[in-house]
Enzyme design. Structure first.
Site, PDB file in Angstrom:
ATOM      1  N   GLY A  49      -4.166  -0.111  -3.718  1.00 41.50           N
ATOM      2  CA  GLY A  49      -2.789   0.368  -3.750  1.00 41.50           C
ATOM      3  C   GLY A  49      -1.982  -0.067  -2.547  1.00 41.50           C
ATOM      4  O   GLY A  49      -0.821   0.312  -2.406  1.00 41.50           O
ATOM      5  N   CYS A  50      -2.585  -0.838  -1.673  1.00 39.65           N
ATOM      6  CA  CYS A  50      -1.890  -1.342  -0.496  1.00 39.65           C
ATOM      7  C   CYS A  50      -1.583  -2.817  -0.699  1.00 39.65           C
ATOM      8  O   CYS A  50      -2.400  -3.559  -1.244  1.00 39.65           O
ATOM      9  CB  CYS A  50      -2.757  -1.178   0.756  1.00 39.65           C
ATOM     10  SG  CYS A  50      -3.163   0.535   1.136  1.00 39.65           S
ATOM     11  N   ALA A  51      -0.422  -3.243  -0.272  1.00 45.05           N
ATOM     12  CA  ALA A  51      -0.029  -4.646  -0.402  1.00 45.05           C
ATOM     13  C   ALA A  51      -0.891  -5.533   0.490  1.00 45.05           C
ATOM     14  O   ALA A  51      -1.202  -6.664   0.146  1.00 45.05           O
ATOM     15  CB  ALA A  51       1.439  -4.819  -0.051  1.00 45.05           C
ATOM     16  N   SER A  52      -1.304  -5.006   1.632  1.00 44.86           N
ATOM     17  CA  SER A  52      -2.154  -5.766   2.547  1.00 44.86           C
ATOM     18  C   SER A  52      -3.596  -5.267   2.383  1.00 44.86           C
ATOM     19  O   SER A  52      -3.868  -4.300   1.678  1.00 44.86           O
ATOM     20  CB  SER A  52      -1.671  -5.597   3.979  1.00 44.86           C
ATOM     21  OG  SER A  52      -1.558  -4.233   4.294  1.00 44.86           O
TER      22      SER A  52
END
Length: 136
Positions: A49-52
């Site tokens: 769920g994190c872009a990075s």
């Protein structure tokens, strides 16, 4: 219910009036953290769920919660440092009771993070709460 370490960040933010200075401060908090050992950067510690890329490694000893973490993005690494100041050292049973959104709102983060970063921050908080609830 904030830890002394988090209150210190709140005080720092009150002193830093300009958001760019606050942003730099968050990044510096992340730079000051020890890197997470590569052996701990595994699917079990990766936060979806994190872009990075984000990894959180919880450690519960004697009923006390803490975690280490890392990211490939400087600002996210700083957000991990902020979350560590919010949660590390709390009794594991208290972790799910922390109003993370309310505490982080004191820093004004919600108004200055992109939607992707905000989603990632929520995903990290959820992971922290899940681990604490499983171990309470």
């Amino acid at each position: 219910m904030a830890t002394p370490a988090f209150e210190e960040i709140v005080e720092d933010f009150e002193f830093l009036e300009d958001w760019e200075d606050r942003y730099r401060h968050v990044i510096e908090q992340g730079k000051a953290m020890d890197p997470l050992d590569d052996a701990l950067k595994v699917p079990a510690t990766k936060v979806d769920g994190c872009a990075s890329q984000v990894w959180l490694h919880p450690i519960i000893e004697g009923g006390v919660f803490r975690f280490d973490g890392d990211s490939d993005a400087l600002i996210v690494r700083g957000l991990i440092a902020v979350l560590r100041s919010l949660y590390n050292g709390l009794p594991v049973s208290e972790v799910p009771k922390v109003d993370a959104g309310g505490e982080l709102a004191r820093l004004g983060l919600n108004d200055h993070l992109s939607a992707q970063r905000s989603n990632g921050l929520r995903a990290m908080i959820e992971r922290i709460r899940e681990v604490a609830q499983e171990n309470a």
